[in-house]
Design an enzyme around this catalytic site. Sequence first.
Site, short mmCIF file in Angstrom:
data_model
loop_
_atom_site.label_atom_id
_atom_site.label_comp_id
_atom_site.label_asym_id
_atom_site.label_seq_id
_atom_site.Cartn_x
_atom_site.Cartn_y
_atom_site.Cartn_z
N LYS A 121 -11.91 4.15 1.57
CA LYS A 121 -10.77 3.41 1.02
C LYS A 121 -11.34 2.28 0.16
O LYS A 121 -11.41 1.12 0.57
CB LYS A 121 -9.90 2.88 2.16
N TYR A 166 -14.91 27.16 -0.85
CA TYR A 166 -14.88 25.70 -0.95
C TYR A 166 -13.80 25.20 -1.89
O TYR A 166 -13.31 24.09 -1.73
CB TYR A 166 -16.25 25.10 -1.28
N GLU A 190 -8.11 6.46 9.92
CA GLU A 190 -8.55 7.27 11.05
C GLU A 190 -7.62 8.47 11.24
O GLU A 190 -8.07 9.58 11.54
CB GLU A 190 -8.57 6.42 12.33
N GLU A 208 0.84 -1.20 0.00
CA GLU A 208 0.00 0.00 0.00
C GLU A 208 0.87 1.25 0.00
O GLU A 208 0.58 2.23 -0.70
CB GLU A 208 -0.91 0.03 1.22
#
Length: 128
Positions: A107, A62, A82, A30
């Site tokens: 994910k 934004y 997290e 990863e």
Amino acid sequence: MTELRNRRRGDRITLTGLRVRAHHGVFDFERADGQEFVIDVSVAVDLSAAAAADRLDGTVHYGELAEAVVAAVERDPVDLIETVAERVASVALGYAAVDEVEVTVHKPQAPISVPFADVAVTIVRGRA
């Protein structure tokens, strides 16, 4: 002022589906290969002054928020989504007009051995 903010609690700016290629994860592959993360951010902002004056300086831009979120996700690989969510929340709370933020980090290519549509974490953070 608190009463006004409580009445405006429903005012939000929401960015949905920001796509970022990054190298977060606990596995070596990863980190080496990277993968796509999808970020949703919703910030609580009192929009009444901006709307009344029709002025950008009374709200959160934004486009700038989107760029800051993407930059935060792209930098410094971490193990957990997290941690990525906390990083994004900190970025959003860095805007003075933001009272609270909800962040979801998706994910979709998570290394899971069973069929799935998505993996995500959601956090809500506010000013202390």
